[in-house]
Design a protein around this motif. Structure first.
Motif, PDB file in Angstrom:
ATOM      1  N   LYS A 140       0.819  -1.132   0.197  1.00  0.00           N
ATOM      2  CA  LYS A 140      -0.202   0.142   0.061  1.00  0.00           C
ATOM      3  C   LYS A 140       0.863   1.019   0.006  1.00  0.00           C
ATOM      4  CE  LYS A 140      -4.279  -1.187   2.588  1.00  0.00           C
ATOM      5  NZ  LYS A 140      -4.871  -1.277   3.742  1.00  0.00           N
ATOM      6  N   ILE A 141       0.569   2.075  -0.926  1.00  0.00           N
ATOM      7  CA  ILE A 141       1.707   3.039  -0.901  1.00  0.00           C
ATOM      8  C   ILE A 141       1.557   4.044   0.155  1.00  0.00           C
ATOM      9  CG2 ILE A 141      -0.133   4.867  -2.247  1.00  0.00           C
ATOM     10  CD1 ILE A 141       3.091   5.137  -3.871  1.00  0.00           C
ATOM     11  N   SER A 142       0.475   4.271   0.866  1.00  0.00           N
ATOM     12  CA  SER A 142       0.505   4.884   2.126  1.00  0.00           C
ATOM     13  C   SER A 142       1.277   4.472   3.238  1.00  0.00           C
ATOM     14  CB  SER A 142      -0.945   5.133   2.610  1.00  0.00           C
ATOM     15  OG  SER A 142      -1.590   3.886   2.706  1.00  0.00           O
ATOM     16  N   GLU A 143       1.616   3.188   3.031  1.00  0.00           N
ATOM     17  CA  GLU A 143       2.464   2.403   4.244  1.00  0.00           C
ATOM     18  C   GLU A 143       3.975   2.370   3.657  1.00  0.00           C
ATOM     19  OE1 GLU A 143       0.733  -1.234   4.862  1.00  0.00           O
ATOM     20  OE2 GLU A 143      -1.232  -0.589   5.655  1.00  0.00           O
ATOM     21  N   VAL A 144       4.267   2.306   2.444  1.00  0.00           N
ATOM     22  CA  VAL A 144       5.704   2.269   2.274  1.00  0.00           C
ATOM     23  C   VAL A 144       6.157   3.355   1.415  1.00  0.00           C
ATOM     24  CG1 VAL A 144       4.925  -0.328   1.915  1.00  0.00           C
ATOM     25  CG2 VAL A 144       5.227   1.295  -0.099  1.00  0.00           C
ATOM     26  N   HIS A 145       5.436   4.372   1.158  1.00  0.00           N
ATOM     27  CA  HIS A 145       6.037   5.508   0.227  1.00  0.00           C
ATOM     28  C   HIS A 145       7.415   5.951   1.040  1.00  0.00           C
ATOM     29  CE1 HIS A 145       5.105   8.688   3.260  1.00  0.00           C
ATOM     30  NE2 HIS A 145       4.024   7.875   3.604  1.00  0.00           N
ATOM     31  N   GLY A 146       8.463   6.232   0.132  1.00  0.00           N
ATOM     32  CA  GLY A 146       9.763   6.840   0.546  1.00  0.00           C
ATOM     33  C   GLY A 146      10.772   5.899   1.320  1.00  0.00           C
ATOM     34  N   GLN A 147      10.252   4.442   1.142  1.00  0.00           N
ATOM     35  CA  GLN A 147      11.179   3.529   2.054  1.00  0.00           C
ATOM     36  C   GLN A 147      11.739   2.773   0.907  1.00  0.00           C
ATOM     37  OE1 GLN A 147       8.378   1.531   4.473  1.00  0.00           O
ATOM     38  NE2 GLN A 147       8.081   3.282   5.863  1.00  0.00           N
ATOM     39  N   ALA A 148      12.805   2.361   1.132  1.00  0.00           N
ATOM     40  CA  ALA A 148      13.896   1.738   0.008  1.00  0.00           C
ATOM     41  C   ALA A 148      13.655   0.286   0.354  1.00  0.00           C
ATOM     42  CB  ALA A 148      15.272   2.140   0.275  1.00  0.00           C
ATOM     43  N   VAL A 149      13.700  -0.346  -0.731  1.00  0.00           N
ATOM     44  CA  VAL A 149      13.437  -2.018  -0.640  1.00  0.00           C
ATOM     45  C   VAL A 149      14.107  -2.642  -1.768  1.00  0.00           C
ATOM     46  CG1 VAL A 149      11.258  -1.981  -1.718  1.00  0.00           C
ATOM     47  CG2 VAL A 149      11.707  -3.987  -0.653  1.00  0.00           C
ATOM     48  N   ARG A 150      14.617  -3.812  -1.562  1.00  0.00           N
ATOM     49  CA  ARG A 150      15.281  -4.526  -2.636  1.00  0.00           C
ATOM     50  C   ARG A 150      14.181  -5.539  -3.018  1.00  0.00           C
ATOM     51  NH1 ARG A 150      20.264  -3.595  -4.739  1.00  0.00           N
ATOM     52  NH2 ARG A 150      21.546  -2.411  -3.383  1.00  0.00           N
ATOM     53  N   VAL A 151      14.216  -5.441  -4.518  1.00  0.00           N
ATOM     54  CA  VAL A 151      13.134  -6.496  -5.361  1.00  0.00           C
ATOM     55  C   VAL A 151      14.124  -7.021  -6.503  1.00  0.00           C
ATOM     56  CG1 VAL A 151      11.059  -6.759  -6.546  1.00  0.00           C
ATOM     57  CG2 VAL A 151      11.310  -5.089  -4.497  1.00  0.00           C
ATOM     58  N   LYS A 152      14.433  -8.526  -6.288  1.00  0.00           N
ATOM     59  CA  LYS A 152      15.245  -9.014  -7.190  1.00  0.00           C
ATOM     60  C   LYS A 152      16.378  -8.224  -7.254  1.00  0.00           C
ATOM     61  CE  LYS A 152      11.702 -11.877  -9.425  1.00  0.00           C
ATOM     62  NZ  LYS A 152      11.389 -12.386 -10.772  1.00  0.00           N
ATOM     63  N   GLY A 153      17.162  -7.840  -6.408  1.00  0.00           N
ATOM     64  CA  GLY A 153      18.513  -7.297  -6.434  1.00  0.00           C
ATOM     65  C   GLY A 153      18.348  -5.888  -6.898  1.00  0.00           C
ATOM     66  N   ARG A 154      17.082  -5.229  -7.353  1.00  0.00           N
ATOM     67  CA  ARG A 154      17.011  -3.675  -7.632  1.00  0.00           C
ATOM     68  C   ARG A 154      16.407  -2.977  -6.548  1.00  0.00           C
ATOM     69  NH1 ARG A 154      18.840  -2.463 -12.157  1.00  0.00           N
ATOM     70  NH2 ARG A 154      18.832  -4.296 -13.742  1.00  0.00           N
ATOM     71  N   LEU A 155      17.036  -1.785  -5.979  1.00  0.00           N
ATOM     72  CA  LEU A 155      16.827  -1.056  -5.074  1.00  0.00           C
ATOM     73  C   LEU A 155      15.658  -0.307  -5.735  1.00  0.00           C
ATOM     74  CD1 LEU A 155      17.657  -0.436  -2.472  1.00  0.00           C
ATOM     75  CD2 LEU A 155      18.807   1.679  -3.177  1.00  0.00           C
ATOM     76  N   ILE A 156      14.431  -0.424  -5.027  1.00  0.00           N
ATOM     77  CA  ILE A 156      13.187   0.276  -5.452  1.00  0.00           C
ATOM     78  C   ILE A 156      12.790   1.369  -4.123  1.00  0.00           C
ATOM     79  CG2 ILE A 156      10.948   0.182  -6.199  1.00  0.00           C
ATOM     80  CD1 ILE A 156      12.694  -1.473  -7.868  1.00  0.00           C
ATOM     81  N   VAL A 157      12.376   2.610  -4.528  1.00  0.00           N
ATOM     82  CA  VAL A 157      11.734   3.434  -3.547  1.00  0.00           C
ATOM     83  C   VAL A 157      10.434   3.958  -3.968  1.00  0.00           C
ATOM     84  CG1 VAL A 157      11.998   5.632  -2.383  1.00  0.00           C
ATOM     85  CG2 VAL A 157      13.984   4.328  -3.031  1.00  0.00           C
ATOM     86  N   PRO A 158       9.442   3.393  -3.512  1.00  0.00           N
ATOM     87  CA  PRO A 158       8.008   3.612  -3.817  1.00  0.00           C
ATOM     88  C   PRO A 158       7.695   5.061  -3.568  1.00  0.00           C
ATOM     89  CG  PRO A 158       8.106   1.903  -2.239  1.00  0.00           C
ATOM     90  CD  PRO A 158       9.476   2.201  -2.460  1.00  0.00           C
ATOM     91  N   MET A 159       7.071   5.901  -4.361  1.00  0.00           N
ATOM     92  CA  MET A 159       6.754   7.268  -3.948  1.00  0.00           C
ATOM     93  C   MET A 159       5.320   7.655  -4.438  1.00  0.00           C
ATOM     94  SD  MET A 159       9.651   9.819  -3.419  1.00  0.00           S
ATOM     95  CE  MET A 159      11.561   9.539  -3.156  1.00  0.00           C
ATOM     96  N   TYR A 160       4.666   8.510  -4.013  1.00  0.00           N
ATOM     97  CA  TYR A 160       3.654   8.931  -4.398  1.00  0.00           C
ATOM     98  C   TYR A 160       3.679   9.640  -5.796  1.00  0.00           C
ATOM     99  CZ  TYR A 160       0.883   8.705   0.025  1.00  0.00           C
ATOM    100  OH  TYR A 160       0.345   7.935   1.045  1.00  0.00           O
ATOM    101  N   HIS A 161       2.638   9.396  -6.804  1.00  0.00           N
ATOM    102  CA  HIS A 161       2.746  10.539  -8.010  1.00  0.00           C
ATOM    103  C   HIS A 161       2.740  11.571  -7.602  1.00  0.00           C
ATOM    104  CE1 HIS A 161       1.946  11.506 -12.050  1.00  0.00           C
ATOM    105  NE2 HIS A 161       2.069  10.181 -12.393  1.00  0.00           N
ATOM    106  N   PRO A 162       3.565  12.546  -8.303  1.00  0.00           N
ATOM    107  CA  PRO A 162       3.565  14.129  -8.018  1.00  0.00           C
ATOM    108  C   PRO A 162       1.901  14.308  -8.585  1.00  0.00           C
ATOM    109  CG  PRO A 162       5.354  13.441  -9.699  1.00  0.00           C
ATOM    110  CD  PRO A 162       4.525  12.220  -9.442  1.00  0.00           C
ATOM    111  N   ALA A 163       1.372  14.113  -9.392  1.00  0.00           N
ATOM    112  CA  ALA A 163      -0.096  14.491  -9.468  1.00  0.00           C
ATOM    113  C   ALA A 163      -0.819  14.357  -8.229  1.00  0.00           C
ATOM    114  CB  ALA A 163      -0.791  13.875 -10.622  1.00  0.00           C
ATOM    115  N   ALA A 164      -0.543  13.402  -7.404  1.00  0.00           N
ATOM    116  CA  ALA A 164      -1.301  13.360  -6.008  1.00  0.00           C
ATOM    117  C   ALA A 164      -1.076  14.533  -5.156  1.00  0.00           C
ATOM    118  CB  ALA A 164      -1.130  11.954  -5.511  1.00  0.00           C
TER     119      ALA A 164
END
Ligand code: URA
Length: 227
Positions: A153-177
């Motif tokens: 859920k974006i409201s729970e994970v936004h701004g937090q880094a996570v490795r997925v299949k070796g890649r560093l992913i940082v989910p963020m809210y869409h700027p339009a939001a």
């Protein structure tokens, strides 16, 4: 020379020319793509833009009106906000790679359909990620986040880094939001302000070449590893 594998290495000032060629090839293919119905309403395809050796890759949802007119990603109001966010952390858009989940504008800005996302990401986005091999991928909004974190859920994970299949992913809210919901604006700004630190700690991608896909279709949200 029997038994010798010839490997052609092409480097120009540290830029892998094979990757550059691949990005250009992808852009040409996208411009002519007819693999899904989005091509009917496209004026200009929007493959994405940025340096082939970008350390940061942003993935939005799909082109809107202005992007469809100009063939460039994030050039409307959300793009202006994205530029401001980048400026806050001392970056210009020319220093990052910006693209979308789907490369053609969904009519009337409707949500992209699952089959459109599936085709476009497998055919193009995945190859872009592999060519650029960014240190960090920032997903903007739920569509791009969903490629890597299907249950989050974006409201729970936004701004937090996570490795997925070796890649560093940082989910963020869409700027339009942040433009539609003013309470989200400072949250998005705070998430961006954490990026330099995340980047400085980031190690190169650990993705193995044998990995069948960059995307994770079944990543339980509870496995998010934060740092
Ligand atoms: N919104 C997106 O998700 N992508 C764009 O390129 C523009 C607006």
């Amino acid at each position: 020379m029997r038994g010798t594998v010839l490997v052609k290495l092409k480097f120009d000032g540290g830029v892998n020319l094979n990757a550059k060629d691949e990005l250009e090839r992808i852009a040409q293919e996208v411009a002519q793509c007819r693999l899904c119905e989005l091509h009917y309403s496209r004026k200009h395809a929007v493959p994405g833009e940025g340096p082939v050796d970008a350390e940061i890759m942003f993935i939005g949802e799909g082109p809107g009106f202005h992007e469809n007119e100009q063939g460039r990603p994030f050039v409307g109001a959300a793009g202006k906000f994205l530029d401001e966010l980048l400026e806050k952390i001392g970056l210009r858009r020319e220093q990052v790679f910006i693209t979308n989940v789907v490369k053609c504008r969904p009519p009337s800005n409707r949500d992209p359909k699952p089959e459109e996302v599936d085709i476009c990401t497998k055919q193009y986005l995945e190859r872009q990620i592999q060519a650029i091999n960014p240190k960090v991928i920032i997903t903007l909004g739920r569509y791009s986040m969903g490629l890597f974190l299907s249950n989050a859920k974006i409201s729970e994970v936004h701004g937090q880094a996570v490795r997925v299949k070796g890649r560093l992913i940082v989910p963020m809210y869409h700027p339009a939001a942040g433009l539609h919901q003013m309470s989200l604006k400072p949250i998005i700004e705070q998430d961006f302000l954490r990026l330099p630190e995340l980047l400085s700690k980031a190690t190169p991608s650990e993705q193995e070449n044998s990995s069948p896909s960059t995307f994770d279709t079944d990543q339980p949200a509870k496995q998010l590893s934060l740092f």
